[in-house]
Motif scaffolding. Structure first.
Motif, PDB file in Angstrom:
ATOM      1  N   UNK A  62       0.808  -1.225   0.000  1.00 13.98           N
ATOM      2  CA  UNK A  62       0.000   0.000   0.000  1.00 13.98           C
ATOM      3  C   UNK A  62       0.838   1.270   0.000  1.00 13.98           C
ATOM      4  N   UNK A  63       1.988   1.242   0.664  1.00 12.32           N
ATOM      5  CA  UNK A  63       2.806   2.442   0.732  1.00 12.32           C
ATOM      6  C   UNK A  63       3.664   2.653  -0.524  1.00 12.32           C
ATOM      7  N   UNK A  64       3.514   1.739  -1.497  1.00  5.58           N
ATOM      8  CA  UNK A  64       4.220   1.866  -2.773  1.00  5.58           C
ATOM      9  C   UNK A  64       3.243   1.912  -3.942  1.00  5.58           C
ATOM     10  N   UNK A  65       1.960   2.149  -3.646  1.00  8.99           N
ATOM     11  CA  UNK A  65       0.918   2.059  -4.668  1.00  8.99           C
ATOM     12  C   UNK A  65       1.107   3.059  -5.800  1.00  8.99           C
ATOM     13  N   UNK A  66       1.856   4.120  -5.574  1.00 13.64           N
ATOM     14  CA  UNK A  66       2.086   5.080  -6.654  1.00 13.64           C
ATOM     15  C   UNK A  66       2.887   4.483  -7.807  1.00 13.64           C
ATOM     16  N   UNK A  67       3.486   3.316  -7.605  1.00 18.51           N
ATOM     17  CA  UNK A  67       4.202   2.633  -8.689  1.00 18.51           C
ATOM     18  C   UNK A  67       3.240   1.925  -9.633  1.00 18.51           C
ATOM     19  N   UNK A  68       1.948   2.075  -9.414  1.00 13.07           N
ATOM     20  CA  UNK A  68       0.923   1.432 -10.242  1.00 13.07           C
ATOM     21  C   UNK A  68       1.155   1.682 -11.726  1.00 13.07           C
ATOM     22  N   UNK A  69       1.659   2.846 -12.071  1.00 11.15           N
ATOM     23  CA  UNK A  69       1.843   3.176 -13.487  1.00 11.15           C
ATOM     24  C   UNK A  69       2.860   2.266 -14.172  1.00 11.15           C
ATOM     25  N   UNK A  70       3.666   1.544 -13.391  1.00 14.77           N
ATOM     26  CA  UNK A  70       4.568   0.545 -13.967  1.00 14.77           C
ATOM     27  C   UNK A  70       3.799  -0.684 -14.438  1.00 14.77           C
ATOM     28  N   UNK A  71       2.591  -0.860 -13.939  1.00 11.41           N
ATOM     29  CA  UNK A  71       1.778  -2.041 -14.249  1.00 11.41           C
ATOM     30  C   UNK A  71       0.550  -1.706 -15.081  1.00 11.41           C
ATOM     31  N   UNK A  72       0.031  -0.502 -14.912  1.00 14.15           N
ATOM     32  CA  UNK A  72      -1.238  -0.152 -15.548  1.00 14.15           C
ATOM     33  C   UNK A  72      -1.281   1.336 -15.846  1.00 14.15           C
ATOM     34  N   UNK A  73      -1.378   1.664 -17.135  1.00 16.60           N
ATOM     35  CA  UNK A  73      -1.495   3.072 -17.516  1.00 16.60           C
ATOM     36  C   UNK A  73      -2.921   3.438 -17.880  1.00 16.60           C
ATOM     37  N   UNK A  74      -3.745   2.431 -18.202  1.00 15.98           N
ATOM     38  CA  UNK A  74      -5.151   2.667 -18.543  1.00 15.98           C
ATOM     39  C   UNK A  74      -5.933   2.926 -17.255  1.00 15.98           C
ATOM     40  N   UNK A 100      -6.033   9.425 -10.434  1.00 18.62           N
ATOM     41  CA  UNK A 100      -6.917   9.367 -11.593  1.00 18.62           C
ATOM     42  C   UNK A 100      -7.541   8.018 -11.875  1.00 18.62           C
ATOM     43  N   UNK A 101      -7.252   7.010 -11.050  1.00 13.38           N
ATOM     44  CA  UNK A 101      -7.857   5.688 -11.211  1.00 13.38           C
ATOM     45  C   UNK A 101      -9.186   5.691 -10.462  1.00 13.38           C
ATOM     46  N   UNK A 102     -10.297   5.706 -11.207  1.00 14.78           N
ATOM     47  CA  UNK A 102     -11.613   5.866 -10.577  1.00 14.78           C
ATOM     48  C   UNK A 102     -12.369   4.548 -10.420  1.00 14.78           C
ATOM     49  N   UNK A 103     -11.970   3.521 -11.136  1.00 18.23           N
ATOM     50  CA  UNK A 103     -12.660   2.229 -11.067  1.00 18.23           C
ATOM     51  C   UNK A 103     -11.902   1.288 -10.137  1.00 18.23           C
ATOM     52  N   UNK A 104     -11.865   1.655  -8.861  1.00 14.88           N
ATOM     53  CA  UNK A 104     -11.157   0.854  -7.866  1.00 14.88           C
ATOM     54  C   UNK A 104     -12.155   0.321  -6.851  1.00 14.88           C
ATOM     55  N   UNK A 105     -11.911  -0.898  -6.395  1.00 17.87           N
ATOM     56  CA  UNK A 105     -12.830  -1.548  -5.471  1.00 17.87           C
ATOM     57  C   UNK A 105     -12.038  -2.256  -4.374  1.00 17.87           C
ATOM     58  N   UNK A 106     -12.487  -2.075  -3.145  1.00 18.04           N
ATOM     59  CA  UNK A 106     -11.825  -2.650  -1.985  1.00 18.04           C
ATOM     60  C   UNK A 106     -12.541  -3.937  -1.583  1.00 18.04           C
ATOM     61  N   UNK A 107     -11.884  -5.065  -1.827  1.00 16.48           N
ATOM     62  CA  UNK A 107     -12.430  -6.359  -1.440  1.00 16.48           C
ATOM     63  C   UNK A 107     -12.118  -6.727  -0.001  1.00 16.48           C
ATOM     64  N   UNK A 108     -11.365  -5.894   0.647  1.00 13.65           N
ATOM     65  CA  UNK A 108     -10.995  -5.988   2.053  1.00 13.65           C
ATOM     66  C   UNK A 108     -10.127  -7.196   2.357  1.00 13.65           C
ATOM     67  N   UNK A 109     -10.664  -8.250   2.892  1.00 15.15           N
ATOM     68  CA  UNK A 109      -9.910  -9.321   3.530  1.00 15.15           C
ATOM     69  C   UNK A 109      -9.534 -10.478   2.594  1.00 15.15           C
ATOM     70  N   UNK A 110      -8.233 -10.756   2.532  1.00 18.01           N
ATOM     71  CA  UNK A 110      -7.741 -11.897   1.769  1.00 18.01           C
ATOM     72  C   UNK A 110      -8.429 -13.192   2.202  1.00 18.01           C
TER      73      UNK A 110
END
Length: 120
Positions: A62-74, A100-110
């Motif tokens: 979670x504290x590295x989530x800004x690296x998302x653009x390495x995996x997903x640009x859409x 800018x990622x608006x289609x995010x969903x929290x499934x909570x617990x593994x």
């Protein structure tokens, strides 16, 4: 100056932090996974991830989530997040929203997601 600090403290007390989190039930999580082929992100630590994770999930703490653009640009592609309890996923989701990622969903617990996973 003192008055401004007091007002600021009062506002933080009266109004909780803004959260953009969209929580989904385990069943909704799996419906989204099946229908929309989202990116699934486990935001736990690498140690937690190595002890078990959902199939097709990638690990971005979670504290590295800004690296998302390495995996997903859409930024329109759905993203499903989870952790141990949902709190870290909520923090990551709020950061993604500001990126800018608006289609995010929290499934909570593994654990809950693993238990509710449909049998193929």
């Amino acid at each position: 100056m003192k008055k401004t600090r007091s007002l600021t403290a009062l506002l933080f007390t009266l109004f909780p932090a803004i959260s953009f989190a969209k929580y989904v039930t385990p069943d909704e999580f799996w419906q989204i996974e099946k229908a929309q082929q989202p990116l699934i992100i486990d935001v736990r630590t690498p140690e937690e991830f190595s002890k078990g994770h959902l199939a097709n999930a990638i690990n971005i703490p979670f504290d590295q989530i800004t690296t998302i653009e390495n995996y997903l640009t859409d930024k329109s592609k759905p993203i499903l997040l989870y952790c141990r309890s949902g709190r870290r996923a909520e923090l990551a989701e709020n950061t993604l929203y500001t990126l800018g990622y608006k289609e995010t969903f929290n499934g909570m617990s593994y654990q809950l997601l693993q238990t509710a996973k449909p049998k193929d």
